[in-house]
Design a protein around this motif. Structure first.
Motif, PDB file in Angstrom:
ATOM      1  N   GLY A   1       0.799  -1.219   0.000  1.00  0.00           N
ATOM      2  CA  GLY A   1       0.000   0.000   0.000  1.00  0.00           C
ATOM      3  C   GLY A   1       0.827   1.262   0.000  1.00  0.00           C
ATOM      4  N   GLU A   2       2.155   1.150  -0.026  1.00  0.00           N
ATOM      5  CA  GLU A   2       3.024   2.327  -0.021  1.00  0.00           C
ATOM      6  C   GLU A   2       3.515   2.703  -1.421  1.00  0.00           C
ATOM      7  OE1 GLU A   2       3.614   4.413   2.370  1.00  0.00           O
ATOM      8  OE2 GLU A   2       2.726   3.310   4.024  1.00  0.00           O
ATOM      9  N   GLY A   3       2.947   2.058  -2.459  1.00  0.00           N
ATOM     10  CA  GLY A   3       3.323   2.379  -3.831  1.00  0.00           C
ATOM     11  C   GLY A   3       4.446   1.504  -4.337  1.00  0.00           C
ATOM     12  N   ASP A   4       4.780   1.688  -5.597  1.00  0.00           N
ATOM     13  CA  ASP A   4       5.773   0.837  -6.255  1.00  0.00           C
ATOM     14  C   ASP A   4       7.207   1.324  -6.075  1.00  0.00           C
ATOM     15  OD1 ASP A   4       3.766  -0.844  -7.218  1.00  0.00           O
ATOM     16  OD2 ASP A   4       3.501   0.356  -9.033  1.00  0.00           O
ATOM     17  N   GLU A   5       7.392   2.602  -5.768  1.00  0.00           N
ATOM     18  CA  GLU A   5       8.740   3.145  -5.619  1.00  0.00           C
ATOM     19  C   GLU A   5       9.348   2.650  -4.311  1.00  0.00           C
ATOM     20  OE1 GLU A   5      11.085   7.431  -5.377  1.00  0.00           O
ATOM     21  OE2 GLU A   5       8.912   7.414  -5.631  1.00  0.00           O
ATOM     22  N   LYS A   6      10.409   1.857  -4.427  1.00  0.00           N
ATOM     23  CA  LYS A   6      11.054   1.276  -3.253  1.00  0.00           C
ATOM     24  C   LYS A   6      11.967   2.298  -2.573  1.00  0.00           C
ATOM     25  CE  LYS A   6      11.149  -3.590  -4.720  1.00  0.00           C
ATOM     26  NZ  LYS A   6       9.760  -3.687  -4.644  1.00  0.00           N
ATOM     27  N   PRO A   7      12.335   2.046  -1.312  1.00  0.00           N
ATOM     28  CA  PRO A   7      13.291   2.922  -0.629  1.00  0.00           C
ATOM     29  C   PRO A   7      14.604   3.029  -1.402  1.00  0.00           C
ATOM     30  CG  PRO A   7      12.208   1.511   0.957  1.00  0.00           C
ATOM     31  CD  PRO A   7      11.788   1.024  -0.397  1.00  0.00           C
ATOM     32  N   ASP A   8      15.232   4.171  -1.293  1.00  0.00           N
ATOM     33  CA  ASP A   8      16.503   4.458  -1.953  1.00  0.00           C
ATOM     34  C   ASP A   8      17.623   3.823  -1.130  1.00  0.00           C
ATOM     35  OD1 ASP A   8      18.809   5.483  -3.071  1.00  0.00           O
ATOM     36  OD2 ASP A   8      18.145   7.573  -3.025  1.00  0.00           O
ATOM     37  N   MET A   9      18.206   2.753  -1.651  1.00  0.00           N
ATOM     38  CA  MET A   9      19.260   2.024  -0.938  1.00  0.00           C
ATOM     39  C   MET A   9      20.648   2.362  -1.488  1.00  0.00           C
ATOM     40  SD  MET A   9      17.659   0.215   1.385  1.00  0.00           S
ATOM     41  CE  MET A   9      18.550  -1.278   1.776  1.00  0.00           C
ATOM     42  N   SER A  10      20.778   3.518  -2.136  1.00  0.00           N
ATOM     43  CA  SER A  10      22.066   3.923  -2.693  1.00  0.00           C
ATOM     44  C   SER A  10      22.995   4.425  -1.588  1.00  0.00           C
ATOM     45  CB  SER A  10      21.860   5.013  -3.750  1.00  0.00           C
ATOM     46  OG  SER A  10      21.344   6.197  -3.155  1.00  0.00           O
ATOM     47  N   PRO A  11      24.312   4.369  -1.822  1.00  0.00           N
ATOM     48  CA  PRO A  11      25.256   4.885  -0.819  1.00  0.00           C
ATOM     49  C   PRO A  11      24.929   6.349  -0.486  1.00  0.00           C
ATOM     50  CG  PRO A  11      26.423   3.707  -2.549  1.00  0.00           C
ATOM     51  CD  PRO A  11      24.983   3.842  -3.001  1.00  0.00           C
ATOM     52  N   GLY A  12      24.992   6.675   0.789  1.00  0.00           N
ATOM     53  CA  GLY A  12      24.670   8.025   1.230  1.00  0.00           C
ATOM     54  C   GLY A  12      23.207   8.218   1.573  1.00  0.00           C
ATOM     55  N   ARG A  13      22.339   7.368   1.078  1.00  0.00           N
ATOM     56  CA  ARG A  13      20.921   7.439   1.406  1.00  0.00           C
ATOM     57  C   ARG A  13      20.509   6.209   2.208  1.00  0.00           C
ATOM     58  NH1 ARG A  13      18.557  11.318   2.630  1.00  0.00           N
ATOM     59  NH2 ARG A  13      19.002  12.411   0.716  1.00  0.00           N
ATOM     60  N   LYS A  14      21.178   5.065   1.992  1.00  0.00           N
ATOM     61  CA  LYS A  14      20.873   3.830   2.718  1.00  0.00           C
ATOM     62  C   LYS A  14      21.286   3.960   4.183  1.00  0.00           C
ATOM     63  CE  LYS A  14      22.050  -1.065   2.964  1.00  0.00           C
ATOM     64  NZ  LYS A  14      22.858  -2.146   2.390  1.00  0.00           N
ATOM     65  N   TYR A  15      20.412   3.548   5.084  1.00  0.00           N
ATOM     66  CA  TYR A  15      20.711   3.529   6.508  1.00  0.00           C
ATOM     67  C   TYR A  15      21.779   2.481   6.798  1.00  0.00           C
ATOM     68  CZ  TYR A  15      20.223   2.600  11.477  1.00  0.00           C
ATOM     69  OH  TYR A  15      20.485   2.406  12.800  1.00  0.00           O
ATOM     70  N   VAL A  16      22.774   2.851   7.594  1.00  0.00           N
ATOM     71  CA  VAL A  16      23.817   1.935   8.053  1.00  0.00           C
ATOM     72  C   VAL A  16      23.774   1.943   9.577  1.00  0.00           C
ATOM     73  CG1 VAL A  16      26.287   1.455   8.097  1.00  0.00           C
ATOM     74  CG2 VAL A  16      25.244   2.408   6.018  1.00  0.00           C
ATOM     75  N   ALA A  17      23.447   0.798  10.168  1.00  0.00           N
ATOM     76  CA  ALA A  17      23.328   0.700  11.625  1.00  0.00           C
ATOM     77  C   ALA A  17      24.626   1.142  12.298  1.00  0.00           C
ATOM     78  CB  ALA A  17      22.987  -0.728  12.032  1.00  0.00           C
ATOM     79  N   GLY A  18      24.481   1.968  13.309  1.00  0.00           N
ATOM     80  CA  GLY A  18      25.617   2.432  14.083  1.00  0.00           C
ATOM     81  C   GLY A  18      26.340   3.629  13.503  1.00  0.00           C
TER      82      GLY A  18
END
Length: 168
Positions: free
Chosen positions: A138-155
């Motif tokens: 239900g959140e649409g077809d555009e997936k989260p941006d997992m590119s470097p600088g936008r992707k979350y990195v734990a810690g």
């Protein structure tokens, strides 16, 4: 085309705690407090998801050790500094991204491995990290941006008080 949901908070999703003693932390929350362990995705570092024993109970305490739990000194923080982030259950993924952009906020995006969950990470003005968690359906077809600088990195903190926008 379906309309995407408006930005809406549904409730607390979880609280994440950093630890340098996973076994003792797990024992405290399960053996003493009475939470039970839930299956946890493989994030590449040790941890536990603990939650309510009632039917449908969510994993409300996430504990992690090693890697992203360690501060600059190579140890997990203690006290309230051991609380890494607060997670809220939400809908309206793209609406939140638009709000962040409009406010001049920096954020990170993530897809939880092996699940249908999407996440946005942002900081409040005091540097408290907030994780907004979305069921992707239900959140649409555009997936989260997992590119470097936008992707979350734990810690890896991306909070900078000096460049944080004035919101008032």
């Amino acid at each position: 085309m379906t309309d995407l949901p408006l930005a809406t908070v549904h409730g607390l999703y979880h609280i994440a705690i950093k630890t340098d003693d996973l076994a003792s932390t797990r024992k405290f929350w399960t053996g003493i407090i009475g939470l039970r362990e839930f299956p946890r995705p493989d994030f590449g570092y040790p941890g536990a998801w603990l939650g309510c024993t009632q039917p449908g109970g969510l994993a409300i305490i996430h504990v992690y050790a090693g890697g992203p739990a360690l501060g600059p000194e190579g140890k997990a923080p203690a006290g309230t500094a051991a609380i890494d982030h607060v997670s809220l259950s939400c809908s309206g993924y793209r609406s939140y991204v638009a709000r962040f952009k409009a406010a001049g906020l920096d954020w990170r995006e993530f897809i939880v491995p092996g699940t249908s969950l999407w996440q946005l990470f942002v900081y409040d003005p005091s540097g408290v990290q907030l994780e907004l968690t979305f069921e992707s359906f239900g959140e649409g077809d555009e997936k989260p941006d997992m590119s470097p600088g936008r992707k979350y990195v734990a810690g890896a903190s991306f909070f900078d008080k000096a460049t944080y926008p004035k919101l008032a």
